[in-house]
Design a protein around this motif. Structure first.
Motif, short mmCIF file in Angstrom:
data_model
loop_
_atom_site.label_atom_id
_atom_site.label_comp_id
_atom_site.label_asym_id
_atom_site.label_seq_id
_atom_site.Cartn_x
_atom_site.Cartn_y
_atom_site.Cartn_z
N LYS A 151 0.83 -1.20 0.00
CA LYS A 151 0.00 0.00 0.00
C LYS A 151 0.87 1.25 0.00
O LYS A 151 0.63 2.19 -0.77
CB LYS A 151 -0.90 -0.01 1.24
CG LYS A 151 -1.85 1.18 1.34
CD LYS A 151 -2.98 1.07 0.34
CE LYS A 151 -4.00 2.16 0.55
NZ LYS A 151 -5.06 2.15 -0.49
N ILE A 152 1.89 1.26 0.87
CA ILE A 152 2.83 2.40 0.93
C ILE A 152 3.50 2.59 -0.42
O ILE A 152 3.64 3.71 -0.92
CB ILE A 152 3.89 2.17 2.03
CG1 ILE A 152 3.25 2.20 3.41
CG2 ILE A 152 5.02 3.20 1.94
CD1 ILE A 152 2.61 3.51 3.78
N GLY A 153 3.95 1.48 -1.02
CA GLY A 153 4.61 1.53 -2.32
C GLY A 153 3.72 2.12 -3.40
O GLY A 153 4.16 2.95 -4.20
N THR A 154 2.46 1.73 -3.41
CA THR A 154 1.52 2.24 -4.42
C THR A 154 1.28 3.74 -4.24
O THR A 154 1.33 4.51 -5.21
CB THR A 154 0.17 1.49 -4.31
OG1 THR A 154 0.39 0.10 -4.54
CG2 THR A 154 -0.82 2.00 -5.34
N LEU A 155 1.02 4.15 -2.99
CA LEU A 155 0.77 5.58 -2.73
C LEU A 155 2.00 6.42 -3.07
O LEU A 155 1.88 7.49 -3.67
CB LEU A 155 0.39 5.77 -1.26
CG LEU A 155 -0.93 5.15 -0.80
CD1 LEU A 155 -1.07 5.24 0.71
CD2 LEU A 155 -2.12 5.83 -1.47
N ALA A 156 3.18 5.94 -2.67
CA ALA A 156 4.41 6.70 -2.93
C ALA A 156 4.71 6.76 -4.42
O ALA A 156 5.09 7.82 -4.94
CB ALA A 156 5.57 6.06 -2.17
#
Length: 293
Positions: free
Chosen positions: A249-254
């Motif tokens: 999730k963090i990777g997608t948002l970033a």
């Protein structure tokens, strides 16, 4: 005649320093969240015209340090008091006036021309604002006081004009096309750290740092390998999440924000590594860019 100067923005956490910085620069230089300690470094944002160069400096929120990372963050803020042409001390209509008075005393003793910015005026009324202005006038009698709302861009133009008037004559300090003194990979780490601040709760956001290990800016794509550093194995488990859900999730948002930043596709790999008690280790803090030379 060309004017150039340094405008350093200081104040307590969560008063809107980074929002003001981004508004004055006209670009999203500093990350913004509602959490304290979002800004950890001094970050420069440079505004250029044919006749002027203004170098704005965003600084960490002032706090009494509990560990070495916070000591170094305070050093960044205190160093900003001595190397400015204009000092912008940001407060708001909510915080207690005497909060972190040890730092305020340093502002009182500073010989730098000071503008006191009272932010978030949309959260009070005229009577409340007038009382606040009078109280601050007693504390910083030599400061100019300008009430604003950085989020709503209220009174920003008069603040800009006053800053421009105070900038001294000087040749430019940076190339005229420069926007910041930071390399592109620094903004990658800040974007990832912003998502961590927004996504995780409690201690996790404050116990992590982000390092870019690989950065390849190719014609059609930017390939990035970044490592999230934490202090304990339990934190690593929380950051990764069940079946890797949280870190994905963090990777997608970033990645979405990094793609907007570079205006091209991004391939982002994220890993997590434990560095025991890194916030208190001088060698690691220096490696992460927190130690003032």
């Amino acid at each position: 005649m060309h004017k150039s100067g340094f405008v350093n923005i200081v104040g307590n956490p969560n008063v809107g320093k980074s929002t003001l910085m981004n508004t004055l620069v006209g670009e999203r230089i500093s990350i913004i969240t509602s959490k304290a300690q979002t800004t950890r470094h001094r970050i420069l944002g440079i505004v250029n015209t044919d006749e002027m160069q203004i170098v704005y400096s965003d600084t960490p929120g002032v706090l009494r340090p509990n560990y070495k990372l916070q000591e170094n963050m305070l050093n960044f803020s205190q160093s900003a008091l001595g190397d400015a042409d204009v000092l912008v001390y940001v407060t708001d209509v909510v915080e207690k006036i005497d909060k972190n008075d040890f730092f305020l005393k340093k502002v009182q003793n500073s010989a730098v021309h000071t503008i006191l910015v009272i932010n978030k005026v949309d959260l009070t009324n005229q009577q409340g604002l007038e009382l606040l202005v009078e109280q601050w006038h007693q504390i910083l009698p030599n400061a100019e006081i300008i009430p604003i709302s950085a989020t709503n861009k209220f009174n920003i133009e008069p603040l800009k004009r006053r800053i421009e008037e105070l900038i001294p004559e000087s040749p430019p300090y940076f190339e005229k096309d420069a926007l910041t003194d930071r390399p592109a990979r620094f903004f990658v780490t800040e974007i990832i750290r912003e998502k961590i601040l927004l996504y995780y709760k409690k201690e996790i956001p404050y116990a992590v740092e982000v390092i870019v290990e690989q950065f390849q800016d190719e014609k059609d794509i930017v390939k990035i390998r970044a490592v999230i550093i934490c202090e304990r194995d339990t934190q690593k488990g929380i950051i990764i999440g069940d079946k890797g859900f949280a870190i994905k999730k963090i990777g997608t948002l970033a990645r979405r924000d990094i793609e907007r930043f570079f205006e091209k596709k991004v391939f982002l790999e994220l890993f997590v590594k434990v560095e025991k008690d890194w916030r208190n280790r001088d060698k690691i803090l220096k490696q992460f860019g927190y130690k003032l030379e």
